[in-house]
Every structure is written in C-alpha cells, then in structure tokens.
Design an enzyme around this catalytic site. Structure first.
Site, mmCIF file in Angstrom:
data_model
loop_
_atom_site.group_PDB
_atom_site.id
_atom_site.type_symbol
_atom_site.label_atom_id
_atom_site.label_comp_id
_atom_site.label_asym_id
_atom_site.label_seq_id
_atom_site.Cartn_x
_atom_site.Cartn_y
_atom_site.Cartn_z
ATOM 1 N N TYR A 157 -2.078 -0.759 10.472
ATOM 2 C CA TYR A 157 -1.943 -1.080 9.048
ATOM 3 C C TYR A 157 -0.711 -0.409 8.447
ATOM 4 C CZ TYR A 157 -3.435 -1.767 4.174
ATOM 5 O OH TYR A 157 -3.508 -2.134 2.842
ATOM 6 N N SER A 163 0.846 -1.187 0.000
ATOM 7 C CA SER A 163 0.000 0.000 0.000
ATOM 8 C C SER A 163 0.879 1.234 0.000
ATOM 9 C CB SER A 163 -0.906 0.012 1.242
ATOM 10 O OG SER A 163 -1.525 1.279 1.396
#
Length: 302
Positions: free
Chosen positions: A188, A175
């Site tokens: 995350y 990501s």
C-alpha cells in the site's frame, strides 16, 4: 542570454514572495467555491467506504450527475439508489480499474450513456496488509495495478476530453502513508508513493492547460473497513479520521481548486520532521506513536 538568465534569477524571489502572499490572503478571505451544478462526477471505488461518502457529498453540493465505478455490484447498487433518493441522477458501472482494457471499454460506455466526465475522482484502492516476505506475489501486483496503474488508465481515458473542453478536474484520494511509510503495509505504501508522484507530475503538467486542474488528498488513518484492526498507540492523541470528514474536505478542496490537502493539518509537522530529523530519531517517533506495530492487528478488507 546571460543578462536574461540573471534577470530571471533576480525575479524568482519576487515571484515566490507574491505566490506566498497571495496564498496567505486567500487563506484569510472567504474562498470562492466552484459551482458543481454543471458537473458530471465519476468516483472509482464508489460503492463503499470513502467513495460512498464522496458520492453523497458531491450530490449534496449540487453535482448534476454521479457515476460510480467498482467491482462489487451489490455495494454499487445500494449507493446508486441512495444518491437517486437525494434527487441526483446516478449511474453505476462494474469496472476493475486495474484492468486497462476494462477501463477503456467502460469509459467509452460512460461517454455514450451519460456524457462527458468533468470531475474524475480516483479513489479505488486495496491493501494487502502484510510484510514483504509474507506477501503473495499476486496480491502485491494487485495493489500496484489498482492503486497506481489504475490512475494512469482512468486519467488517460478521460483527460483528453477535459483538455478539449477546457473543463475538468482530476482528484486523487491518496494517503499520508505516501509520505511516511509503515511496516506491514509495504504494498500500500509503495503504491501510494507512486500515486503521489504521478499526481505531482500531472499537476505541474496541467499548469498551461486552462480550465483543467488537479487535487491530491493525503488523509491520515480513516475509520473504514479497509483498515479494520489497525491500532495506533494513542488513539486519543491520534484519532482516526471519519470518512465523511475526508469526503467533505475533499469536495471543498476541489471547489477551491486546492492542489494538495493533508488531513489533519498536523500532518504538515510530520512532513517537516521527515525533512530535518535523522533516521534514528524518526524511528523513535514510529515506536512511540505505535505506527511501528500498528498493522500487527490488521484484519481489514483487501
């Protein structure tokens, strides 16, 4: 020894220039794509979201077999049936990649039932979606075990055989948050930054390993149920990516043997800005774009 070191130092700019020119030429010419006809692809988190689209895309492009790993049997069954309807052999195994023993056990089962894996796609991930002080300790550990350590276990399980066969590819669905963190997703962002470092190190470590390569994909916010409720201030200016687009570009990157892929290309600007702007200026960008508060409305799947 001194002359040898001096010669190497003088040669370095020439080698760098050659690499840049070579990359520029490759970008202009039609790429030579890897033929997937002989590949056996394993996708973690393959039952839904980007993982399901990755399985479809690999099947559509001619992969010989698809193996799906995940924790939810219903989703795995549905995706397996869909891939089989496309005419591609597909199998699924229930596996929590955060559980080391389970990964090794299921990896052995895959080799016995299906055969050797030639493309491993580390896609499985979870997000807790809370600040540090609001986060449950077990949820924080879960994110690190699945998003980061899971890649250690799956790669250790399948990479040795790839090296032996001199045929393999390790893929990481990462990501852009690995490079630019946001509030409200500290678990995350941390796990993805660790995962990115893992892939950078692995990619360099494979330089002298013929036939075995790695690809890391760093997409912007993608419209899946995982990040449902996340809100960017200017959605028309910063639209979320479609999961099928991320899947298509990922498989293309594998076929072109591209080491790192940022999606969309404008994320390269973000990387440059982070390297030259002071922290105060970066904070203003976060406030302007809405990333400072984008997780306030988060209600996605953990």
């Amino acid at each position: 020894m001194v002359w040898k070191q001096l010669g190497a130092a003088l040669l370095l700019p020439v080698q760098m220039l050659y690499a840049v020119v070579k990359a520029a030429v490759r970008a202009l010419l039609p790429p030579k794509l890897r033929d997937l006809a002989g590949d056996v692809v394993l996708v973690t988190g393959g039952g839904r979201g980007i993982g399901r689209h990755l399985a479809r895309e690999f099947a559509r492009r001619g992969a010989r077999k698809i193996i799906l790993w995940g924790r939810t049997e219903k989703c795995l069954k549905e995706t397996t049936e869909e891939i089989r309807m496309m005419g591609t052999e597909c199998h699924y195994f229930i596996c929590d990649v955060g559980n080391r023993e389970e990964v090794y056990r299921q990896a052995k089962a895959v080799r016995e039932k299906v055969g050797d894996i030639t493309i491993l796609v580390n896609n499985a991930a979870v997000v807790h979606g809370k600040s540090l002080m609001d986060s449950d300790d077990d949820a924080l550990l879960k994110s690190q075990h699945i998003n980061t350590l899971g890649q250690f276990w799956t790669t250790k399980a399948f990479l040795p055989r790839m090296l032996e066969l001199q045929n393999g590819h390790i893929v990481c669905l990462n990501s852009v948050l690995a490079l630019s963190a946001i509030p409200g997703a500290i678990d995350y962002c941390t796990s993805k930054a660790s995962s990115f470092a893992f892939m950078e190190s692995l990619t360099l470590g494979l330089l002298d390993c013929p036939g075995v390569n790695a690809t890391t994909v760093l997409p912007f916010h993608t419209s899946t149920e995982m990040f449902q409720g996340m809100r960017i201030r200017f959605p028309n200016l910063f639209p979320p990516l479609k999961p099928e687009t991320v899947a298509r570009r990922t498989v293309e990157a594998v076929q072109m043997n591209q080491a790192f892929l940022l999606l969309p290309w404008t994320m390269h600007v973000l990387v440059i800005l982070k390297s030259i702007l002071p922290q105060a200026a970066l904070e203003e960008i976060h406030k302007f774009s809405g990333t400072y508060t984008c997780m306030n409305t988060f209600k996605g799947r953990t």
